[in-house]
Design a protein around this motif. Sequence first.
Motif, PDB file in Angstrom:
ATOM      1  N   SER A 171       0.896  -1.193  -0.002  1.00 20.09           N
ATOM      2  CA  SER A 171       0.057   0.029  -0.034  1.00 20.09           C
ATOM      3  C   SER A 171       0.817   1.151  -0.185  1.00 20.09           C
ATOM      4  O   SER A 171       1.913   1.165   0.218  1.00 20.09           O
ATOM      5  CB  SER A 171      -0.720  -0.194   1.157  1.00 20.09           C
ATOM      6  N   GLY A 172       0.131   2.464  -0.265  1.00 15.19           N
ATOM      7  CA  GLY A 172       1.048   3.678  -0.182  1.00 15.19           C
ATOM      8  C   GLY A 172       1.998   3.816  -1.514  1.00 15.19           C
ATOM      9  O   GLY A 172       3.008   4.061  -1.325  1.00 15.19           O
ATOM     10  N   TYR A 176       3.532   6.669   1.674  1.00 19.31           N
ATOM     11  CA  TYR A 176       3.149   5.816   3.149  1.00 19.31           C
ATOM     12  C   TYR A 176       3.575   6.657   4.225  1.00 19.31           C
ATOM     13  O   TYR A 176       5.046   7.019   4.383  1.00 19.31           O
ATOM     14  CB  TYR A 176       3.776   4.461   3.027  1.00 19.31           C
ATOM     15  N   ASP A 195      -2.620   2.642  -4.661  1.00 25.22           N
ATOM     16  CA  ASP A 195      -3.217   3.663  -4.252  1.00 25.22           C
ATOM     17  C   ASP A 195      -2.292   5.047  -4.031  1.00 25.22           C
ATOM     18  O   ASP A 195      -1.029   4.735  -4.459  1.00 25.22           O
ATOM     19  CB  ASP A 195      -3.735   3.409  -2.824  1.00 25.22           C
ATOM     20  N   CYS A 197      -2.125   7.279  -1.344  1.00 26.18           N
ATOM     21  CA  CYS A 197      -1.768   7.485   0.029  1.00 26.18           C
ATOM     22  C   CYS A 197      -2.213   6.412   1.037  1.00 26.18           C
ATOM     23  O   CYS A 197      -3.325   6.186   0.837  1.00 26.18           O
ATOM     24  CB  CYS A 197      -1.738   8.883   0.612  1.00 26.18           C
ATOM     25  N   ALA A 198      -1.253   6.255   1.981  1.00 25.91           N
ATOM     26  CA  ALA A 198      -1.703   5.088   2.969  1.00 25.91           C
ATOM     27  C   ALA A 198      -0.926   5.509   4.255  1.00 25.91           C
ATOM     28  O   ALA A 198       0.176   6.019   4.203  1.00 25.91           O
ATOM     29  CB  ALA A 198      -1.352   3.759   2.623  1.00 25.91           C
ATOM     30  N   PRO A 199      -1.479   4.947   5.214  1.00 23.66           N
ATOM     31  CA  PRO A 199      -2.941   4.633   5.485  1.00 23.66           C
ATOM     32  C   PRO A 199      -3.842   5.688   5.079  1.00 23.66           C
ATOM     33  O   PRO A 199      -3.697   6.748   5.098  1.00 23.66           O
ATOM     34  CB  PRO A 199      -3.105   4.415   7.088  1.00 23.66           C
ATOM     35  N   SER A 200      -5.162   5.426   4.859  1.00 24.55           N
ATOM     36  CA  SER A 200      -6.197   6.307   4.483  1.00 24.55           C
ATOM     37  C   SER A 200      -6.420   7.492   5.594  1.00 24.55           C
ATOM     38  O   SER A 200      -6.286   7.165   6.973  1.00 24.55           O
ATOM     39  CB  SER A 200      -7.450   5.504   4.442  1.00 24.55           C
TER      40      SER A 200
END
Length: 207
Positions: A171-172, A176, A195, A197-200
Amino acid sequence: MGAVPNTAHAQTPVLCSETSLVNAINAANAAGGDTLALVPSCTYQLTSAHGSGPTGPVGLPPITAPITLLGGGVTITRDPSAPAFRVLQVQGSANVPGTNGQLSLVGVTVRGGSAVPPFPGGGISNLGGSVSLLTSSVTGNTAVAGGGIYNDNGVVSLTASSVTGNSATASGGGIYVNSGGVTLFTTTVSGNTPDNCAPSGSTIGCT
């Protein structure tokens, strides 16, 4: 009347070569910081890692002091045929005692970084330091997380910049945030996989 002192900050010119940039960053770290004037429109192509840190090999020596890279159409990229390594890493005292990493990029594109699994941060990894991007871009980088930018216990700000076309296996893809903060000012974060950017919710203005 006495002479008026020149308060302009001196800049160190850096020739358009991998070796020149590596040597200039090493010297700037040793001197406690510097402003490095890169050759406009130059592509600094990194053929091997020139540093290492807590999270794997790094193309350029880790930033451990206040350093500004002044570009102007400049690209810093990993050679596609080179072994995997991220392009830039900033180390600050919050994570690495005895360091004071502060990186400012002006008119610079960071491209092609590939962090060695399982480590995050393909383009830029900020470990307890500070990172500032002005009219700069981070694109085409990969990692497990934070394909473009990874922030841990530090501060990152992007102004009139872009984070696009990066990827992460977890993710990210773009950014991130493990801890610390990332701030966007008129900056585009888009087209990253899986995605942006992470975390949401970790980066305000990033969807």
